[in-house]
Design a protein around this motif. Sequence first.
Motif, mmCIF file in Angstrom:
data_model
loop_
_atom_site.group_PDB
_atom_site.id
_atom_site.type_symbol
_atom_site.label_atom_id
_atom_site.label_comp_id
_atom_site.label_asym_id
_atom_site.label_seq_id
_atom_site.Cartn_x
_atom_site.Cartn_y
_atom_site.Cartn_z
ATOM 1 N N SER A 26 19.113 16.049 18.513
ATOM 2 C CA SER A 26 18.890 16.868 17.314
ATOM 3 C C SER A 26 19.498 16.334 16.019
ATOM 4 C CB SER A 26 19.340 18.308 17.562
ATOM 5 O OG SER A 26 20.723 18.383 17.757
ATOM 6 N N THR A 29 17.273 14.326 13.575
ATOM 7 C CA THR A 29 16.168 15.090 12.995
ATOM 8 C C THR A 29 16.662 15.971 11.859
ATOM 9 O OG1 THR A 29 16.303 16.992 14.528
ATOM 10 C CG2 THR A 29 14.976 15.093 15.227
ATOM 11 N N VAL A 30 17.851 16.521 11.997
ATOM 12 C CA VAL A 30 18.442 17.319 10.918
ATOM 13 C C VAL A 30 18.607 16.447 9.678
ATOM 14 C CG1 VAL A 30 20.518 18.566 10.180
ATOM 15 C CG2 VAL A 30 19.585 18.943 12.485
ATOM 16 N N TYR A 33 15.522 15.542 7.578
ATOM 17 C CA TYR A 33 14.987 16.599 6.715
ATOM 18 C C TYR A 33 15.995 17.053 5.664
ATOM 19 C CZ TYR A 33 10.647 16.634 9.162
ATOM 20 O OH TYR A 33 9.413 16.251 9.650
ATOM 21 N N PHE A 61 20.529 22.945 4.513
ATOM 22 C CA PHE A 61 19.345 22.201 4.080
ATOM 23 C C PHE A 61 19.174 22.385 2.582
ATOM 24 C CE2 PHE A 61 18.477 22.617 8.574
ATOM 25 C CZ PHE A 61 17.888 21.403 8.888
ATOM 26 N N GLN A 66 12.642 23.488 3.389
ATOM 27 C CA GLN A 66 13.043 22.278 4.123
ATOM 28 C C GLN A 66 13.583 22.640 5.505
ATOM 29 O OE1 GLN A 66 11.998 19.675 2.782
ATOM 30 N NE2 GLN A 66 12.948 18.021 3.907
ATOM 31 N N TRP A 70 11.907 21.258 8.961
ATOM 32 C CA TRP A 70 12.645 20.635 10.073
ATOM 33 C C TRP A 70 12.368 21.340 11.387
ATOM 34 C CZ3 TRP A 70 16.670 23.523 12.455
ATOM 35 C CH2 TRP A 70 17.246 22.867 13.547
ATOM 36 N N SER A 73 8.966 20.548 12.731
ATOM 37 C CA SER A 73 8.553 19.146 12.608
ATOM 38 C C SER A 73 8.240 18.506 13.959
ATOM 39 C CB SER A 73 9.652 18.329 11.925
ATOM 40 O OG SER A 73 10.762 18.174 12.800
ATOM 41 N N GLU A 75 9.219 15.578 14.692
ATOM 42 C CA GLU A 75 10.436 14.848 15.049
ATOM 43 C C GLU A 75 11.403 15.727 15.853
ATOM 44 O OE1 GLU A 75 8.835 13.104 11.242
ATOM 45 O OE2 GLU A 75 9.277 15.131 11.931
ATOM 46 N N TYR A 76 11.483 16.997 15.477
ATOM 47 C CA TYR A 76 12.404 17.909 16.153
ATOM 48 C C TYR A 76 11.807 18.520 17.419
ATOM 49 C CZ TYR A 76 15.679 21.783 16.885
ATOM 50 O OH TYR A 76 16.587 22.656 17.430
#
Length: 100
Positions: A26, A29-30, A33, A61, A66, A70, A73, A75-76
């Motif tokens: 995680s 990914t944080v 974003y 964030f 945003q 995230w 997303s 990615e997450y």
Amino acid sequence: MPVPAYVINDMEITDPLRFEEYKRLSPPTVAAYGGRFLARGGEVSPLEGDWQPKRLVMLEFPSVAQAHAWLNSPEYAPARRLRQLSANSRMVVIDGMLPG
């Protein structure tokens, strides 16, 4: 100017081994974003009321939008699935305040 946003997640870990993988996946990914960890699993000392969080995580964030980007997303997504399989979460996002 966007107002910062804070994600607060109160988690109860149900599968510690799987959760370790989540903790590894995680953070990148944080950061991707524009977010950052403010608190992650430290000791919690209640001040008032009966709230007893198990594992409290706070993220910052640049904006609520945003934070939502995230959370949703691609990615997450793999880490999110691991979190959902290894912990029960109660998560909120809140608008912050501009300085001054």
